[in-house]
Design an enzyme around this catalytic site. Structure first.
Site, short mmCIF file in Angstrom:
data_model
loop_
_atom_site.label_atom_id
_atom_site.label_comp_id
_atom_site.label_asym_id
_atom_site.label_seq_id
_atom_site.Cartn_x
_atom_site.Cartn_y
_atom_site.Cartn_z
N GLN A 273 0.83 -1.20 0.00
CA GLN A 273 0.00 0.00 0.00
C GLN A 273 0.86 1.25 0.00
OE1 GLN A 273 -2.92 -1.70 3.23
NE2 GLN A 273 -3.85 0.13 2.35
N SER B 62 5.45 -5.66 3.10
CA SER B 62 4.15 -5.84 3.78
C SER B 62 3.20 -6.61 2.86
CB SER B 62 3.58 -4.48 4.19
OG SER B 62 2.41 -4.62 4.96
N LEU B 63 2.13 -5.97 2.39
CA LEU B 63 1.18 -6.61 1.49
C LEU B 63 1.88 -7.26 0.29
CD1 LEU B 63 -1.74 -7.00 0.31
CD2 LEU B 63 -1.38 -4.77 -0.78
N ARG C 249 -7.84 -9.82 4.64
CA ARG C 249 -6.83 -9.17 5.47
C ARG C 249 -7.17 -7.69 5.68
NH1 ARG C 249 -1.78 -6.47 4.23
NH2 ARG C 249 -0.04 -7.07 5.61
N HIS D 72 1.23 -3.34 11.54
CA HIS D 72 2.51 -3.84 12.03
C HIS D 72 2.81 -3.42 13.47
CE1 HIS D 72 3.19 -5.31 8.03
NE2 HIS D 72 2.97 -4.10 7.54
#
Length: 312
Positions: free
Chosen positions: A10, A90-91, A115, A202
């Protein structure tokens, strides 16, 4: 030569971000495939927005997955070299797992939409926040977070993303983040700014979401990757499906160790890193982490073809 591919998460999305790939039919075909699977017209969202819908977490997460896979498929279709190792921010780790063969594309689309949903539900609107701190050492930021968390046990603050030397994102309760910004400036930060995100990713506020994700992952088919994936949480590769499930659940409340990831790639002999997807956020971070690596941004079809030529 040893090639690594990295996939953005993102923050790399923007209206019109796929216009540079218009001459590669497989890109549009992949987005159409994903749109049909999820029952939503992502092509129109990418092309026309509106921005507020594009930036909704529940849209952004599947969107960034599909465009990363689309650009990788374009790379393959043009005869691009197979990478030796993969990583995602991350993603982006889910995109890496699809490309690695560990996770099916359709399964991944549903997983990341789920998610996004559980992350949004985990913390009430306005309760959590994230901020970027520039110009302070990691240890200083960690001590600031610890000091604020210990001063009020009802609120927490943690380093969430170690993006590059001197660039760390913090996350937690909104009031704690505001205090973190103030204290960082007092400690000499060049910049300390709130990010336009309501979900504090996170950090421990995502623990409940992680347990839901763990159950969803248990019902999802995973297998050993054909290409190793370096994971955010422990900066290691895993072949066991249950180990991958566990690391993906942990990822929700653990920091993104991007600096360590790029340094590990370099230490393992990687010479070239290609950012696979629109934008060049990771390329900018990676250059600040290790300038000796060759950095390639596949942000449009011309760049894809040029990178293939360079690597030949």
């Amino acid at each position: 030569m040893k090639l690594a591919f990295v996939f953005p998460g993102q923050g790399s999305q923007s209206i019109g971000m796929m216009a540079g790939y218009d001459d590669l039919p497989i890109v549009r075909e992949t987005i159409t495939e994903a749109s049909d699977s999820l029952g939503q017209d992502f092509q129109s969202l990418i092309t026309s927005g509106p921005a507020e819908d594009l930036n909704l977490t529940i849209n952004t997460q599947p969107l960034m997955l599909m465009v990363g896979v689309a650009v990788y498929r374009a790379w393959e279709s043009l005869g691009g070299a197979k990478p030796s190792i993969l990583a995602g921010h991350s993603l982006g780790e889910y995109t890496a797992l699809v490309v690695s063969g560990a996770l099916g594309f359709q399964d991944a689309l549903f997983l990341v939409r789920y998610r996004a949903q559980i992350m949004q539900e985990a913390v009430p609107e306005g309760t959590g926040a994230m901020a970027a701190i520039l110009g302070l050492a990691d240890e200083v930021i960690a001590s600031i977070c610890q000091e604020i968390s210990q001063s009020n046990t009802q609120e927490s603050l943690e380093p969430a993303n170690f993006n590059s030397p001197g660039q760390v994102v913090i996350a937690g309760h909104k009031n704690a983040v505001l205090k973190g910004i103030e204290l960082s400036k007092e400690k000499g930060a060049k910049r300390a700014v709130m990010l336009p995100m309501s979900i504090p990713s996170h950090c421990r506020l995502m623990t409940a979401a992680a347990e839901k994700m763990r159950r969803q992952l248990a019902a999802t088919t995973l297998q050993a990757p054909d290409i190793p994936v370096l994971h955010n949480v422990d900066v290691k590769t895993h072949r066991d499906a249950d180990a991958i499930r566990d690391i993906l659940a942990q990822q929700l409340y653990s920091p993104v160790r991007w600096v360590d990831t790029i340094r590990r790639l370099a230490g393992d002999g990687v010479t070239h890193i290609a950012e696979c997807g629109p934008g060049n956020i990771l390329t900018g971070l990676d250059k600040r982490i290790d300038r000796d690596l060759q950095h390639l941004s596949l942000s449009k079809s011309e760049a894809v073809r040029e990178a293939i030529s360079i690597l030949r």
